[in-house]
Design a protein around this motif. Structure first.
Motif, short mmCIF file in Angstrom:
data_model
loop_
_atom_site.label_atom_id
_atom_site.label_comp_id
_atom_site.label_asym_id
_atom_site.label_seq_id
_atom_site.Cartn_x
_atom_site.Cartn_y
_atom_site.Cartn_z
N ALA A 21 4.57 66.10 7.49
CA ALA A 21 5.46 65.50 8.47
C ALA A 21 5.95 66.55 9.47
O ALA A 21 6.08 66.27 10.67
CB ALA A 21 6.65 64.84 7.77
N HIS A 22 6.19 67.76 9.01
CA HIS A 22 6.61 68.86 9.89
C HIS A 22 5.51 69.17 10.91
O HIS A 22 5.80 69.36 12.10
CB HIS A 22 6.93 70.10 9.05
N VAL A 23 4.25 69.20 10.47
CA VAL A 23 3.13 69.48 11.38
C VAL A 23 3.03 68.39 12.45
O VAL A 23 2.80 68.69 13.63
CB VAL A 23 1.81 69.65 10.60
N LYS A 27 3.32 68.94 16.48
CA LYS A 27 2.32 68.45 17.44
C LYS A 27 2.98 67.67 18.57
O LYS A 27 2.59 67.81 19.74
CB LYS A 27 1.29 67.58 16.73
N GLN A 28 3.97 66.87 18.26
CA GLN A 28 4.66 66.09 19.30
C GLN A 28 5.43 67.02 20.24
O GLN A 28 5.44 66.81 21.45
CB GLN A 28 5.59 65.05 18.69
N ALA A 29 6.06 68.05 19.69
CA ALA A 29 6.81 68.99 20.54
C ALA A 29 5.86 69.76 21.46
O ALA A 29 6.21 70.04 22.62
CB ALA A 29 7.62 69.94 19.67
N LEU A 62 15.09 70.21 17.10
CA LEU A 62 15.14 70.87 15.80
C LEU A 62 15.84 69.99 14.76
O LEU A 62 15.46 69.97 13.59
CB LEU A 62 15.83 72.23 15.91
N ALA A 63 16.86 69.26 15.19
CA ALA A 63 17.57 68.37 14.26
C ALA A 63 16.68 67.26 13.73
O ALA A 63 16.96 66.68 12.67
CB ALA A 63 18.81 67.80 14.94
N GLN A 64 15.61 66.96 14.47
CA GLN A 64 14.68 65.90 14.05
C GLN A 64 13.53 66.42 13.18
O GLN A 64 12.74 65.62 12.67
CB GLN A 64 14.12 65.18 15.28
N ASP A 65 13.45 67.73 13.01
CA ASP A 65 12.40 68.31 12.17
C ASP A 65 12.55 67.79 10.74
O ASP A 65 13.67 67.82 10.19
CB ASP A 65 12.51 69.83 12.20
N PRO A 66 11.48 67.32 10.12
CA PRO A 66 11.57 66.90 8.72
C PRO A 66 12.11 68.00 7.81
O PRO A 66 12.78 67.70 6.81
CB PRO A 66 10.12 66.55 8.37
N PHE A 67 11.89 69.27 8.15
CA PHE A 67 12.47 70.36 7.36
C PHE A 67 14.00 70.35 7.46
O PHE A 67 14.69 70.63 6.48
CB PHE A 67 11.94 71.72 7.82
N ALA A 68 14.54 70.06 8.65
CA ALA A 68 15.99 69.98 8.83
C ALA A 68 16.54 68.75 8.10
O ALA A 68 17.53 68.85 7.38
CB ALA A 68 16.35 69.93 10.31
N LYS A 69 15.89 67.63 8.33
CA LYS A 69 16.35 66.39 7.69
C LYS A 69 16.30 66.48 6.17
O LYS A 69 17.13 65.91 5.48
CB LYS A 69 15.53 65.20 8.18
#
Length: 95
Positions: A21-23, A27-29, A62-69
């Protein structure tokens, strides 16, 4: 321009569970023109992202990164103004 340093704050097994999910998020960013480069730290205790644009937009992304969530990474943001670049990377310099 920004250097974002990610530091893992959870076991690698938790990080790896969110990696796909992070990758996709990365890719979207890139597609949106926000990220310039990214990769793992060595040793693998986090990652680094080179980003451009506005700080508020970067922080929101960054707040939407699966790692952050998922609560598996901490983010440190360093802003800088690139005034010199290697041949072929002149587009990174700010006017």
């Amino acid at each position: 321009m920004f250097v974002v340093s990610l530091t893992y704050i959870a076991p690698l097994s938790d990080v790896d569970a969110l990696l796909a999910a992070h990758v996709e998020w990365l890719k979207q960013a890139y597609a949106d023109g926000l990220f310039v480069a990214s990769g793992r730290k060595v040793p693998r205790d986090g990652g680094v992202i080179l980003a451009r644009g506005e700080r508020a937009a970067l922080e929101a992304r960054l707040a939407q990164d699966p790692f952050a969530k998922g609560g598996v990474a901490r983010y440190d943001i360093i802003e800088f103004v690139p005034s010199m670049a290697a041949p072929g990377l002149e587009g990174l310099k700010e006017a």
